[in-house]
Design an enzyme around this catalytic site. Structure first.
Site, short mmCIF file in Angstrom:
data_model
loop_
_atom_site.label_atom_id
_atom_site.label_comp_id
_atom_site.label_asym_id
_atom_site.label_seq_id
_atom_site.Cartn_x
_atom_site.Cartn_y
_atom_site.Cartn_z
N HIS A 57 16.21 -51.72 29.44
CA HIS A 57 15.50 -50.44 29.31
C HIS A 57 15.05 -50.16 27.89
O HIS A 57 14.71 -49.03 27.55
CB HIS A 57 16.37 -49.30 29.83
CG HIS A 57 16.54 -49.34 31.32
ND1 HIS A 57 17.35 -48.46 31.99
CD2 HIS A 57 16.01 -50.15 32.27
CE1 HIS A 57 17.31 -48.73 33.29
NE2 HIS A 57 16.52 -49.76 33.47
N CYS B 144 4.37 -47.95 19.22
CA CYS B 144 3.12 -47.20 19.23
C CYS B 144 2.55 -47.26 20.64
O CYS B 144 2.43 -48.34 21.22
CB CYS B 144 2.13 -47.79 18.23
SG CYS B 144 0.50 -47.02 18.33
#
Length: 167
Positions: free
Chosen positions: A26, A34
Protein backbone atom coordinates in the site's frame (compact mmCIF):
# COMPACT_ATOMS: atom_id res chain seq x y z
CA UNK A 1 12.47 -14.66 3.37
CA UNK A 2 10.30 -11.80 2.09
CA UNK A 3 7.81 -9.58 3.86
CA UNK A 4 4.67 -8.52 2.01
CA UNK A 5 2.99 -5.86 4.10
CA UNK A 6 -0.02 -3.62 3.98
CA UNK A 7 1.67 -1.35 6.54
CA UNK A 8 2.77 2.05 5.23
CA UNK A 9 4.83 3.15 8.22
CA UNK A 10 8.21 1.47 7.63
CA UNK A 11 7.76 -0.58 10.79
CA UNK A 12 9.43 -3.68 9.33
CA UNK A 13 12.50 -1.73 8.24
CA UNK A 14 12.75 0.02 11.62
CA UNK A 15 12.57 -3.42 13.26
CA UNK A 16 15.66 -4.46 11.31
CA UNK A 17 14.31 -6.06 8.14
CA UNK A 18 16.41 -5.38 5.08
CA UNK A 19 14.50 -2.81 3.00
CA UNK A 20 14.94 -4.79 -0.23
CA UNK A 21 13.22 -7.77 1.46
CA UNK A 22 10.11 -5.71 2.33
CA UNK A 23 7.40 -5.09 -0.26
CA UNK A 24 4.98 -2.42 0.91
CA UNK A 25 1.78 -3.21 -0.98
CA UNK A 26 0.00 0.00 0.00
CA UNK A 27 2.99 2.30 -0.44
CA UNK A 28 5.00 4.25 2.08
CA UNK A 29 4.36 7.36 4.12
CA UNK A 30 8.12 7.97 4.11
CA UNK A 31 7.78 9.34 0.57
CA UNK A 32 5.54 11.77 -1.25
CA UNK A 33 4.58 11.40 -4.89
CA UNK A 34 3.60 14.07 -7.38
CA UNK A 35 0.10 13.49 -8.75
CA UNK A 36 1.25 15.09 -12.01
CA UNK A 37 4.65 13.67 -13.00
CA UNK A 38 4.80 10.85 -10.38
CA UNK A 39 8.21 11.97 -9.11
CA UNK A 40 8.90 10.61 -5.62
CA UNK A 41 10.80 12.36 -2.90
CA UNK A 42 11.30 11.94 0.86
CA UNK A 43 8.36 13.03 3.01
CA UNK A 44 10.79 14.68 5.43
CA UNK A 45 11.85 17.21 2.77
CA UNK A 46 8.22 18.16 2.11
CA UNK A 47 7.52 18.48 5.83
CA UNK A 48 10.56 20.79 6.13
CA UNK A 49 9.02 23.00 3.45
CA UNK A 50 5.75 23.11 5.44
CA UNK A 51 7.65 23.92 8.65
CA UNK A 52 9.35 26.77 6.78
CA UNK A 53 5.95 28.28 6.00
CA UNK A 54 5.01 26.80 2.64
CA UNK A 55 1.30 25.92 3.00
CA UNK A 56 0.85 23.42 0.17
CA UNK A 57 4.22 22.39 -1.24
CA UNK A 58 4.07 21.60 -4.93
CA UNK A 59 6.31 19.37 -7.02
CA UNK A 60 9.55 21.17 -7.81
CA UNK A 61 9.62 19.58 -11.27
CA UNK A 62 6.11 20.14 -12.65
CA UNK A 63 4.20 22.07 -9.98
CA UNK A 64 1.78 19.19 -9.40
CA UNK A 65 0.16 18.34 -6.08
CA UNK A 66 2.23 16.25 -3.68
CA UNK A 67 0.58 13.47 -1.67
CA UNK A 68 1.88 10.74 0.57
CA UNK A 69 2.99 7.80 -1.57
CA UNK A 70 0.30 5.55 -0.15
CA UNK A 71 -2.76 3.89 -1.64
CA UNK A 72 -5.85 5.62 -0.31
CA UNK A 73 -9.34 4.14 -0.09
CA UNK A 74 -10.80 3.96 -3.57
CA UNK A 75 -7.38 3.88 -5.26
CA UNK A 76 -5.93 0.78 -6.90
CA UNK A 77 -2.67 -0.85 -5.91
CA UNK A 78 0.23 -0.35 -8.27
CA UNK A 79 0.01 -3.18 -10.87
CA UNK A 80 3.79 -3.72 -10.81
CA UNK A 81 3.74 -4.09 -7.02
CA UNK A 82 0.85 -6.57 -7.21
CA UNK A 83 2.68 -8.57 -9.91
CA UNK A 84 5.85 -8.67 -7.79
CA UNK A 85 3.83 -9.79 -4.73
CA UNK A 86 2.19 -12.56 -6.76
CA UNK A 87 5.61 -13.80 -7.96
CA UNK A 88 6.86 -13.88 -4.38
CA UNK A 89 3.72 -15.74 -3.23
CA UNK A 90 4.05 -18.27 -6.06
CA UNK A 91 7.67 -19.00 -5.12
CA UNK A 92 7.26 -19.37 -1.36
CA UNK A 93 7.05 -22.62 0.59
CA UNK A 94 5.43 -21.12 3.67
CA UNK A 95 3.28 -18.04 3.99
CA UNK A 96 2.46 -16.53 7.36
CA UNK A 97 -0.56 -14.23 7.50
CA UNK A 98 -0.07 -12.27 10.71
CA UNK A 99 -2.60 -9.90 12.23
CA UNK A 100 -4.70 -9.51 9.11
CA UNK A 101 -8.43 -9.94 8.62
CA UNK A 102 -7.57 -11.15 5.10
CA UNK A 103 -10.53 -9.17 3.80
CA UNK A 104 -8.66 -6.50 1.83
CA UNK A 105 -8.07 -7.55 -1.77
CA UNK A 106 -5.93 -8.13 -3.70
CA UNK A 107 -3.50 -8.51 -0.79
CA UNK A 108 -5.61 -11.19 0.92
CA UNK A 109 -5.71 -13.36 -2.20
CA UNK A 110 -1.93 -13.76 -2.03
CA UNK A 111 -2.67 -16.53 0.48
CA UNK A 112 -4.57 -18.48 -2.19
CA UNK A 113 -1.88 -17.76 -4.78
CA UNK A 114 0.74 -19.27 -2.46
CA UNK A 115 -1.38 -22.28 -1.46
CA UNK A 116 -2.30 -23.00 -5.10
CA UNK A 117 1.40 -23.34 -5.92
CA UNK A 118 2.10 -25.70 -3.01
CA UNK A 119 2.91 -23.39 -0.10
CA UNK A 120 1.68 -24.00 3.41
CA UNK A 121 -0.38 -21.22 4.97
CA UNK A 122 -0.32 -20.37 8.68
CA UNK A 123 -2.70 -17.70 9.94
CA UNK A 124 -2.08 -15.86 13.18
CA UNK A 125 -5.05 -13.63 13.92
CA UNK A 126 -7.44 -12.99 16.78
CA UNK A 127 -10.53 -13.34 14.58
CA UNK A 128 -11.59 -15.81 11.87
CA UNK A 129 -10.62 -15.01 8.28
CA UNK A 130 -11.98 -16.07 4.89
CA UNK A 131 -8.79 -18.08 4.29
CA UNK A 132 -8.83 -20.18 7.48
CA UNK A 133 -9.94 -23.28 5.54
CA UNK A 134 -6.79 -23.10 3.36
CA UNK A 135 -4.44 -22.94 6.34
CA UNK A 136 -2.45 -25.85 7.74
CA UNK A 137 -2.55 -24.06 11.09
CA UNK A 138 -4.56 -21.22 12.59
CA UNK A 139 -3.45 -19.49 15.77
CA UNK A 140 -6.51 -17.73 17.13
CA UNK A 141 -5.14 -15.15 19.54
CA UNK A 142 -3.91 -11.55 19.41
CA UNK A 143 -0.53 -11.24 17.71
CA UNK A 144 0.82 -9.36 20.75
CA UNK A 145 0.65 -12.59 22.75
CA UNK A 146 0.97 -15.13 19.94
CA UNK A 147 4.17 -13.86 18.32
CA UNK A 148 6.30 -13.69 21.48
CA UNK A 149 5.16 -17.19 22.44
CA UNK A 150 5.83 -18.58 18.94
CA UNK A 151 9.24 -16.94 18.57
CA UNK A 152 10.29 -18.18 22.03
CA UNK A 153 9.24 -21.72 21.12
CA UNK A 154 11.13 -21.54 17.82
CA UNK A 155 14.25 -20.22 19.55
CA UNK A 156 14.05 -23.01 22.13
CA UNK A 157 13.62 -25.65 19.43
CA UNK A 158 16.54 -24.20 17.47
CA UNK A 159 18.78 -24.34 20.56
CA UNK A 160 17.67 -27.90 21.36
CA UNK A 161 18.50 -29.06 17.83
CA UNK A 162 22.05 -27.64 17.79
CA UNK A 163 24.93 -30.05 18.31
CA UNK A 164 26.21 -29.93 21.91
CA UNK A 165 29.61 -28.52 20.80
CA UNK A 166 28.02 -25.40 19.30
CA UNK A 167 25.81 -24.53 22.32
Amino acid sequence: MRILTQNIDGLHQRAGSTPRKVLELHGSMREVVCTGCHLRSPTAATLERVAAGEEDPRCTTCGGILKLAVVLFGEHLDPATVAQAEKIAQACQLILAVGSSLRVEPAASLCAVAVNTGARLVIINRDPTPYDDLAVAVVREPIGTALPRITAALAEARTANRPAASR
